[in-house]
Write an enzyme that holds these catalytic residues in place. Structure first.
Site, PDB file in Angstrom:
ATOM      1  CB  SER A  16      -0.892   0.272   1.184  1.00 49.96           C
ATOM      2  OG  SER A  16      -0.118   0.051   2.288  1.00 49.96           O
ATOM      3  CB  SER A 141       9.360  10.173   9.092  1.00 47.04           C
ATOM      4  OG  SER A 141       8.272  11.299   9.361  1.00 47.04           O
ATOM      5  CE1 TYR A 154       6.560   6.543  11.668  1.00 49.90           C
ATOM      6  CE2 TYR A 154       6.828   8.941  11.908  1.00 49.90           C
ATOM      7  CZ  TYR A 154       6.820   8.070  10.940  1.00 49.90           C
ATOM      8  OH  TYR A 154       6.784   7.996   9.690  1.00 49.90           O
ATOM      9  CE  LYS A 158       9.940   6.012   9.746  1.00 54.09           C
ATOM     10  NZ  LYS A 158       9.899   5.298   8.459  1.00 54.09           N
ATOM     11  CB  THR A 191      -0.272   6.676   2.572  1.00 52.54           C
ATOM     12  OG1 THR A 191       0.241   7.017   3.947  1.00 52.54           O
ATOM     13  CG2 THR A 191       0.730   7.028   1.749  1.00 52.54           C
TER      14      THR A 191
HETATM   15  N1  NAP Z   1       2.742   8.971   4.221  1.00 51.76           N
HETATM   16  C1  NAP Z   1       3.304  10.053   4.667  1.00 51.76           C
HETATM   17  O1  NAP Z   1       3.014  11.002   4.751  1.00 51.76           O
HETATM   18  C2  NAP Z   1       4.436   9.341   5.440  1.00 51.76           C
HETATM   19  C3  NAP Z   1       5.394  10.455   6.012  1.00 51.76           C
HETATM   20  C4  NAP Z   1       6.548  10.258   6.578  1.00 51.76           C
HETATM   21  C5  NAP Z   1       7.205   8.918   6.617  1.00 51.76           C
HETATM   22  N2  NAP Z   1       6.563   7.849   6.161  1.00 51.76           N
HETATM   23  C6  NAP Z   1       7.219   6.492   6.081  1.00 51.76           C
HETATM   24  O2  NAP Z   1       6.875   5.814   4.521  1.00 51.76           O
HETATM   25  C7  NAP Z   1       6.816   4.423   4.766  1.00 51.76           C
HETATM   26  C8  NAP Z   1       5.366   3.960   4.303  1.00 51.76           C
HETATM   27  O3  NAP Z   1       4.128   4.267   4.688  1.00 51.76           O
HETATM   28  P1  NAP Z   1       3.125   4.619   4.021  1.00 51.76           P
HETATM   29  O4  NAP Z   1       2.756   6.167   4.549  1.00 51.76           O
HETATM   30  O5  NAP Z   1       3.129   4.341   2.406  1.00 51.76           O
HETATM   31  O6  NAP Z   1       2.011   3.970   4.848  1.00 51.76           O
HETATM   32  P2  NAP Z   1       1.296   2.518   4.592  1.00 51.76           P
HETATM   33  O7  NAP Z   1       0.370   2.544   3.395  1.00 51.76           O
HETATM   34  O8  NAP Z   1       0.460   2.074   5.989  1.00 51.76           O
HETATM   35  O9  NAP Z   1       2.340   1.507   4.168  1.00 51.76           O
HETATM   36  C9  NAP Z   1       3.115   0.767   5.113  1.00 51.76           C
HETATM   37  C10 NAP Z   1       3.625  -0.438   4.420  1.00 51.76           C
HETATM   38  O10 NAP Z   1       4.533  -0.976   5.473  1.00 51.76           O
HETATM   39  C11 NAP Z   1       4.385  -2.605   5.487  1.00 51.76           C
HETATM   40  N3  NAP Z   1       4.645  -3.002   6.750  1.00 51.76           N
HETATM   41  C12 NAP Z   1       4.331  -2.520   7.882  1.00 51.76           C
HETATM   42  N4  NAP Z   1       4.490  -3.323   8.957  1.00 51.76           N
HETATM   43  C13 NAP Z   1       5.197  -4.368   8.336  1.00 51.76           C
HETATM   44  C14 NAP Z   1       5.932  -5.510   8.681  1.00 51.76           C
HETATM   45  N5  NAP Z   1       5.903  -6.169  10.024  1.00 51.76           N
HETATM   46  N6  NAP Z   1       6.328  -6.668   7.906  1.00 51.76           N
HETATM   47  C15 NAP Z   1       6.435  -6.046   6.443  1.00 51.76           C
HETATM   48  N7  NAP Z   1       5.771  -4.881   5.864  1.00 51.76           N
HETATM   49  C16 NAP Z   1       5.164  -4.349   6.725  1.00 51.76           C
HETATM   50  C17 NAP Z   1       2.722  -2.441   5.166  1.00 51.76           C
HETATM   51  O11 NAP Z   1       2.304  -3.770   4.533  1.00 51.76           O
HETATM   52  P3  NAP Z   1       1.506  -4.841   5.437  1.00 51.76           P
HETATM   53  O12 NAP Z   1       0.523  -3.966   6.381  1.00 51.76           O
HETATM   54  O13 NAP Z   1       0.586  -5.339   4.506  1.00 51.76           O
HETATM   55  O14 NAP Z   1       2.640  -5.697   6.088  1.00 51.76           O
HETATM   56  C18 NAP Z   1       2.567  -1.410   3.962  1.00 51.76           C
HETATM   57  O15 NAP Z   1       3.049  -1.786   2.738  1.00 51.76           O
HETATM   58  C19 NAP Z   1       6.730   4.223   6.149  1.00 51.76           C
HETATM   59  O16 NAP Z   1       8.096   3.939   6.684  1.00 51.76           O
HETATM   60  C20 NAP Z   1       6.175   5.526   6.879  1.00 51.76           C
HETATM   61  O17 NAP Z   1       6.677   5.609   8.183  1.00 51.76           O
HETATM   62  C21 NAP Z   1       5.286   8.194   5.185  1.00 51.76           C
END
Ligand code: NAP
Length: 277
Positions: A16, A141, A154, A158, A191
């Protein structure tokens, strides 16, 4: 822009959000992509779209917080992709919680998946990456640099992975290794991260970028080789402001947070020893 044509790239957390957008965007540009995450159904949907562009791509259903399984998983990826050129450590979980409200188990969970697991996976894949003068990207992040409210654990995870990336860079360069290391620090991208249960509502009030914004950010890091890249770029000006006046920056953060809570008619957090007014 970095030419991904023919490159073998592992994207963790590709079921995702940013990982799915990245896997798709890299496949569209000619990379063979390895995807992994826990949710097999969501992973299968993303893989189907990826394979339209890159039929050799494949996926693995894996829980990366199982640290004992990381080495075997890494070996499987290298074997089944026939080598590795780029590792993108993207899998992660949020935790929006007032600092004192974190449960011990969730502190451990956040540190395991956001910090320990990507360190272990990177080290397990270092030889394979070195063989191809490869590169590692950590999705961190802006929380790593900006001490946001209600995200202390969190942010610590990071900041920890950012420090690891910096230290790894130094060690690799001392050793003369060709492996490149980058941290991409997203701000707010659209997301599911902001809707996951068991989290306080986000206090961010900036407009979210589309998840696809991560693609150019990662390609830019791979091409231009900076250690750290921010999405959007203007976030990159803030760490210097913070370092110039840490007390002032944190005071501003307190003021901002109180204003956000008031604007949303949300209660101020109370420490257990502080009587609610
Ligand atoms: N969106 C933002 O604005 C934002 C901002 C700062 C940082 N980030 C970082 O970006 C990254 C992606 O986040 P996102 O925003 O795309 O959120 P997301 O849609 O919730 O994606 C998180 C992904 O990590 C996977 N994941 C979580 N725990 C896992 C585990 N134990 N083993 C394997 N896979 C795991 C989830 O897959 P499953 O649940 O299927 O395992 C999912 O594919 C993260 O590191 C987040 O901290 C995002």
């Amino acid at each position: 822009m970095y030419d991904v044509e023919g490159k073998r790239i592992l994207v963790t957390g590709a079921s995702s959000g940013l990982g799915a957008a990245l896997a798709t965007g890299l496949a569209e540009r000619g990379a063979t992509v390895g995807l992994c995450a826990r949710r097999a159904d969501r992973l299968a949907d993303v893989l189907a779209g990826v394979q339209v562009h890159a039929p050799e791509s494949r996926s693995w259903t894996v829980d990366l917080s199982d640290l004992d399984g990381v080495d075997d998983f890494a070996a499987r990826v290298v074997d089944e992709l026939g080598g590795l050129d780029v590792l993108v450590n993207n899998a992660g979980i949020p935790k929006r919680r007032w600092a004192w409200d974190h449960r011990p188990d969730e502190i451990a969970d956040v540190l395991r998946i956001n910090l320990e697991s990507p360190i272990r996976l990177t080290l397990a894949l270092l030889d394979a990456l070195g063989a191809n003068s490869g590169q590692v990207v950590f999705i961190g992040s802006v929380a790593a640099r900006l001490s946001p409210p209600c995200e202390s654990v969190y942010a610590a995870s990071k900041a920890g992975i950012t420090a690891f990336a910096e230290g790894l860079t130094v060690d690799l360069r001392v050793a003369g290794s060709p492996v490149g290391v980058h941290v991409v620090q997203p701000g707010v991208l659209d997301t599911e991260l902001f809707d996951l249960p068991d989290n306080e509502r986000s206090l961010a009030d900036i407009e979210a970028l589309p998840a696809s914004a991560i693609v150019d950010a990662v390609l830019g890091a791979l091409q231009d080789k900076p250690i750290e890249v921010f999405v959007p770029e203007w976030f990159g000006d803030l760490p210097a402001t913070k370092a110039g006046d840490l007390d002032g920056f944190l005071a501003g953060s307190v003021m901002y947070t109180r204003q956000r809570l008031e604007a949303e008619s949300r209660p101020f957090p109370t420490r257990p020893e502080v009587a609610p007014s």
